[in-house]
Design an enzyme around this catalytic site. Sequence first.
Site, PDB file in Angstrom:
ATOM      1  N   HIS A 122       0.813  -1.214   0.000  1.00  0.00           N
ATOM      2  CA  HIS A 122       0.000   0.000   0.000  1.00  0.00           C
ATOM      3  C   HIS A 122       0.843   1.259   0.000  1.00  0.00           C
ATOM      4  O   HIS A 122       0.507   2.241  -0.639  1.00  0.00           O
ATOM      5  CB  HIS A 122      -0.924   0.005   1.222  1.00  0.00           C
ATOM      6  CG  HIS A 122      -2.169  -0.769   0.976  1.00  0.00           C
ATOM      7  ND1 HIS A 122      -2.936  -1.267   1.980  1.00  0.00           N
ATOM      8  CD2 HIS A 122      -2.767  -1.123  -0.177  1.00  0.00           C
ATOM      9  CE1 HIS A 122      -3.959  -1.903   1.461  1.00  0.00           C
ATOM     10  NE2 HIS A 122      -3.872  -1.834   0.153  1.00  0.00           N
ATOM     11  N   GLU A 126      -1.425 -12.777 -28.188  1.00  0.00           N
ATOM     12  CA  GLU A 126      -0.299 -12.759 -27.250  1.00  0.00           C
ATOM     13  C   GLU A 126       0.388 -14.117 -27.156  1.00  0.00           C
ATOM     14  O   GLU A 126       1.302 -14.303 -26.366  1.00  0.00           O
ATOM     15  CB  GLU A 126      -0.764 -12.265 -25.874  1.00  0.00           C
ATOM     16  CG  GLU A 126      -2.045 -12.883 -25.369  1.00  0.00           C
ATOM     17  CD  GLU A 126      -2.580 -12.225 -24.089  1.00  0.00           C
ATOM     18  OE1 GLU A 126      -1.862 -11.451 -23.445  1.00  0.00           O
ATOM     19  OE2 GLU A 126      -3.738 -12.520 -23.741  1.00  0.00           O
ATOM     20  N   ASP A 134       2.866 -10.944 -22.772  1.00  0.00           N
ATOM     21  CA  ASP A 134       2.842 -12.394 -22.916  1.00  0.00           C
ATOM     22  C   ASP A 134       3.494 -12.846 -24.214  1.00  0.00           C
ATOM     23  O   ASP A 134       4.154 -13.879 -24.247  1.00  0.00           O
ATOM     24  CB  ASP A 134       1.393 -12.909 -22.831  1.00  0.00           C
ATOM     25  CG  ASP A 134       0.949 -13.011 -21.385  1.00  0.00           C
ATOM     26  OD1 ASP A 134       1.727 -13.536 -20.571  1.00  0.00           O
ATOM     27  OD2 ASP A 134      -0.148 -12.529 -21.058  1.00  0.00           O
ATOM     28  N   CYS A 189      -1.471  -3.293 -26.539  1.00  0.00           N
ATOM     29  CA  CYS A 189      -1.792  -2.914 -25.166  1.00  0.00           C
ATOM     30  C   CYS A 189      -0.792  -3.444 -24.146  1.00  0.00           C
ATOM     31  O   CYS A 189      -0.966  -3.277 -22.946  1.00  0.00           O
ATOM     32  CB  CYS A 189      -3.215  -3.331 -24.805  1.00  0.00           C
ATOM     33  SG  CYS A 189      -3.446  -5.116 -24.828  1.00  0.00           S
TER      34      CYS A 189
HETATM   35  C1  PEP Z   1      -0.028  -8.520 -22.309  1.00  0.00           C
HETATM   36  O1  PEP Z   1       0.164  -9.726 -22.136  1.00  0.00           O
HETATM   37  O2  PEP Z   1       0.713  -7.793 -22.987  1.00  0.00           O
HETATM   38  C2  PEP Z   1      -1.189  -7.861 -21.682  1.00  0.00           C
HETATM   39  C3  PEP Z   1      -1.506  -6.616 -21.952  1.00  0.00           C
HETATM   40  O3  PEP Z   1      -1.900  -8.576 -20.793  1.00  0.00           O
HETATM   41  P1  PEP Z   1      -1.426  -8.871 -19.299  1.00  0.00           P
HETATM   42  O4  PEP Z   1      -0.184  -8.048 -19.035  1.00  0.00           O
HETATM   43  O5  PEP Z   1      -2.568  -8.478 -18.438  1.00  0.00           O
HETATM   44  O6  PEP Z   1      -1.176 -10.327 -19.325  1.00  0.00           O
HETATM   45 MG    MG Z   2      -1.423 -10.980 -21.400  1.00  0.00          MG
END
Ligand code: PEP
Ligand code: MG
Length: 577
Positions: free
Chosen positions: A195, A438, A462, A509
């Site tokens: 926290h 991914e 990933d 992302c």
């Molecule tokens: C990723 O794998 O790039 C992703 C955005 O998902 P997470 O980091 O939540 O696995």
């Molecule tokens: Mg991911």
Amino acid sequence: MALLLNGMGVSRGIAIGPVYILHRNQHEIVEQKIDKKNIAKEVKRFKTAHRTAKKQLQKIGKDIPSESPDDISTFIETHLLMLDDTMMSSSPIEIIKQNQCNAEWALKLQTDAIVKVFQSMDDPYIATRQDDVKHVFNHIMEALVTGGKSQSVDASEKWKDRIVIADDLTPADTMIMQHAGVAGFVTEMGGPLSHTAILARSLNIPAIVGLSDARLYLNRGESLVIDGSSGLVLAEPDDLSIDHFHKRQRAMRRKTKELRKLNDAKSRAKSGENITLLANIEVEDDLKHLRKINAAGVGLYRTEFLYLQENKIPNEEEHYKTYVRVIRALRGAPLTIRTVDLGADKEIDAVTLGPLAHNPAMGLRGIRLCLHDPALIVPQLRAILRASAKGPIKIMFPMLTTVSELLQAKQLLETTKEALRSKGIKFDEKIPVGGMIEVPAAAISASHFAEHLDFLSIGTNDLIQYTLAIDRIDDQVNYLYDPLNPAVLSLIKMIIDAGNKHKIPVTMCGEMAGNPSYTRVLLGLGLREFSMPPNSILEIKNVLRQTRLSAVRRPALGFLHYSEKTKQTTMLDKINS
Ligand code: PEP
Ligand code: MG
């Protein structure tokens, strides 16, 4: 003489100032036997201390200035709830009676038992909740030992411009110190998910945690420099070093101020093309930052945090209410909701994979887990669909490996739509459906996925893990992490090309999208939509506004041929110059 130490940097920024050592909560707790006739008195002493601690916490809660982040009141509320729970209110009383011991010892026994349970949990987020138990323990113990005359941190103490060194800080301490103008802090305990770390980030206080024995090495009043990004702690620096850090501090402030000017600027490349910059969010609180920086919407809402926060599967209504609040806060900007991606490092008690999962990152996670157990996802799909009647929502499935998984997930969505239709419940009939690419297999056949989807989203976190065979949470193989590895970039390019071929948007992302060093490489490979942590958006906007897309195309393709670090660095310097 200068002394160099290293902790875990958890909140960016450089702080320079004198050391303030915070010694407290160090009461020696020993067991004392209490006569049977005095047990009632001891119980009363505990109850009074418990009441005092509660009143103090309630007062701190009331005094929180309205402009403070919501995190702070949430922490105080959590501590009040724990304080009221029987584990902290009546269990110590039972121990006093059964063991015929003093209240302090009973409270210690009870707290140790609870902390032990938290420590045994594998999930790092849940494990750090033991900090809350310790904070609540400290509040009651302070009241017991001092007879209620002391507060955890005296608001009148002079924190201004000082760097506080403590064993740990409660959220209330952190808040009081921030208001008094503390320069930064270093704690002996805690990790990036504690926290204290979360709060330091949201309050913008440079902070370092996990520096064991910091209070042994550092002395009150000596001058100190801390770098909240690298975790560096430099005591008694010479004039040259102080000068260097002052310069860096000024440069960082200038940069942040400059970047703020881009709040309302268009995300448009120098050559005129519009580039979409979206935000990744985990919790509702992240939305506050979005408004300030004018993000075009949310490109990734990691909904598993709804499951992790409560350690349970949320019901349809809980999902629905959250999504409606988020979509309202976005005021018309699109919201991409990723269906729950549990498994691997994100587990809850109701969904543990057990000892059979030797390699959970490659096991039953994401969409695999949901297809295996549709009860996990169907209430969420119903809620997403219902919320889509209130604003622009897109659905995104994580961890797709085969097209047949995608078709099964879409079938589940269709059945859910049909059930809502039959009850006359409204939803967006044309809700866009996207897939996260991914897994290398999905990247290679991205074109087949694109035939069935409205958009693709590249999850580089990933994708890099699986392409380079490096567990993303194993720090022993971190050295192999390389987003510029030609294999990774080739897969990224394949996904972008598949999107272009089928005329559907491709977003990225993963963390790579928020790193300004890679923006030009990605633009050169053809990426036009980026989704990232909110505090990276202005930095990326800044880079793309200085980029001519035609100039980065060819150099970006060059990266597909080299994996040597030295060569990559030279090429990166060139494309970013
Ligand atoms: C990723 O794998 O790039 C992703 C955005 O998902 P997470 O980091 O939540 O696995
Ligand atoms: Mg991911």
